[in-house]
Design a protein around this motif. Sequence first.
Motif, PDB file in Angstrom:
ATOM      1  N   THR A  57     -54.571   5.739 -20.871  1.00  0.00           N
ATOM      2  CA  THR A  57     -55.292   4.771 -20.048  1.00  0.00           C
ATOM      3  C   THR A  57     -55.207   5.158 -18.572  1.00  0.00           C
ATOM      4  N   LYS A  58     -54.024   5.586 -18.140  1.00  0.00           N
ATOM      5  CA  LYS A  58     -53.875   5.971 -16.734  1.00  0.00           C
ATOM      6  C   LYS A  58     -54.646   7.245 -16.418  1.00  0.00           C
ATOM      7  N   ILE A  59     -54.703   8.162 -17.372  1.00  0.00           N
ATOM      8  CA  ILE A  59     -55.493   9.380 -17.174  1.00  0.00           C
ATOM      9  C   ILE A  59     -56.973   9.022 -17.071  1.00  0.00           C
ATOM     10  N   LYS A  60     -57.421   8.096 -17.900  1.00  0.00           N
ATOM     11  CA  LYS A  60     -58.818   7.667 -17.855  1.00  0.00           C
ATOM     12  C   LYS A  60     -59.153   6.986 -16.531  1.00  0.00           C
ATOM     13  N   ALA A  61     -58.171   6.310 -15.926  1.00  0.00           N
ATOM     14  CA  ALA A  61     -58.406   5.693 -14.619  1.00  0.00           C
ATOM     15  C   ALA A  61     -58.672   6.757 -13.564  1.00  0.00           C
ATOM     16  N   VAL A  62     -57.930   7.859 -13.636  1.00  0.00           N
ATOM     17  CA  VAL A  62     -58.162   8.970 -12.701  1.00  0.00           C
ATOM     18  C   VAL A  62     -59.550   9.556 -12.942  1.00  0.00           C
ATOM     19  N   GLU A  63     -59.896   9.774 -14.201  1.00  0.00           N
ATOM     20  CA  GLU A  63     -61.192  10.368 -14.516  1.00  0.00           C
ATOM     21  C   GLU A  63     -62.345   9.459 -14.110  1.00  0.00           C
ATOM     22  N   ALA A  64     -62.166   8.155 -14.242  1.00  0.00           N
ATOM     23  CA  ALA A  64     -63.206   7.215 -13.826  1.00  0.00           C
ATOM     24  C   ALA A  64     -63.402   7.277 -12.312  1.00  0.00           C
ATOM     25  N   ALA A  65     -62.306   7.375 -11.584  1.00  0.00           N
ATOM     26  CA  ALA A  65     -62.405   7.483 -10.125  1.00  0.00           C
ATOM     27  C   ALA A  65     -63.059   8.804  -9.729  1.00  0.00           C
ATOM     28  N   LEU A  66     -62.785   9.855 -10.480  1.00  0.00           N
ATOM     29  CA  LEU A  66     -63.420  11.145 -10.206  1.00  0.00           C
ATOM     30  C   LEU A  66     -64.931  11.064 -10.446  1.00  0.00           C
ATOM     31  N   GLU A  67     -65.323  10.399 -11.530  1.00  0.00           N
ATOM     32  CA  GLU A  67     -66.743  10.248 -11.829  1.00  0.00           C
ATOM     33  C   GLU A  67     -67.451   9.441 -10.740  1.00  0.00           C
ATOM     34  N   ALA A  68     -66.742   8.452 -10.206  1.00  0.00           N
ATOM     35  CA  ALA A  68     -67.327   7.622  -9.147  1.00  0.00           C
ATOM     36  C   ALA A  68     -67.323   8.349  -7.811  1.00  0.00           C
ATOM     37  N   GLY A  69     -66.535   9.416  -7.693  1.00  0.00           N
ATOM     38  CA  GLY A  69     -66.471  10.169  -6.448  1.00  0.00           C
ATOM     39  C   GLY A  69     -65.564   9.544  -5.404  1.00  0.00           C
ATOM     40  N   ASP A  70     -64.678   8.659  -5.823  1.00  0.00           N
ATOM     41  CA  ASP A  70     -63.771   7.959  -4.911  1.00  0.00           C
ATOM     42  C   ASP A  70     -62.434   8.696  -4.855  1.00  0.00           C
ATOM     43  N   LYS A  71     -62.239   9.454  -3.809  1.00  0.00           N
ATOM     44  CA  LYS A  71     -61.044  10.298  -3.719  1.00  0.00           C
ATOM     45  C   LYS A  71     -59.772   9.483  -3.525  1.00  0.00           C
ATOM     46  N   THR A  72     -59.814   8.421  -2.721  1.00  0.00           N
ATOM     47  CA  THR A  72     -58.595   7.653  -2.468  1.00  0.00           C
ATOM     48  C   THR A  72     -58.111   6.951  -3.732  1.00  0.00           C
ATOM     49  N   THR A  73     -59.036   6.383  -4.487  1.00  0.00           N
ATOM     50  CA  THR A  73     -58.657   5.731  -5.740  1.00  0.00           C
ATOM     51  C   THR A  73     -58.148   6.753  -6.742  1.00  0.00           C
ATOM     52  N   ALA A  74     -58.793   7.906  -6.785  1.00  0.00           N
ATOM     53  CA  ALA A  74     -58.368   8.961  -7.700  1.00  0.00           C
ATOM     54  C   ALA A  74     -56.968   9.456  -7.342  1.00  0.00           C
ATOM     55  N   ALA A  75     -56.707   9.616  -6.050  1.00  0.00           N
ATOM     56  CA  ALA A  75     -55.389  10.083  -5.621  1.00  0.00           C
ATOM     57  C   ALA A  75     -54.310   9.049  -5.932  1.00  0.00           C
ATOM     58  N   THR A  76     -54.641   7.777  -5.736  1.00  0.00           N
ATOM     59  CA  THR A  76     -53.687   6.711  -6.057  1.00  0.00           C
ATOM     60  C   THR A  76     -53.400   6.672  -7.556  1.00  0.00           C
TER      61      THR A  76
END
Length: 87
Positions: A30-49
């Motif tokens: 689930t946490k990995i999918k959260a990173v991937e979702a942020a990557l798909e959205a193009g949101d670097k700060t959320t992806a880094a968090t």
Amino acid sequence: MANTPQAKKRIRRNGRRTVINKNRVSQIRTKIKAVEAALEAGDKTTAATALTAVQPELARGVSKGLFHKNTAARKFSRLTKRVAALG
């Protein structure tokens, strides 16, 4: 079928551990999918968090025997590269 008390106890224990391990793997995915979702959205700060939340979970998965250490390192490395490429 288990005949000895030791084998019967092992069966009970394995059932309990299976539930715990499935929950841990699910939480990590689930946490990995959260990173991937942020990557798909193009949101670097959320992806880094989200990436900082994934790293200790992967390390915990290695220490609990859910993943091989190289598997966790590979997953984290690939996610890190993808987050860095957003910049």
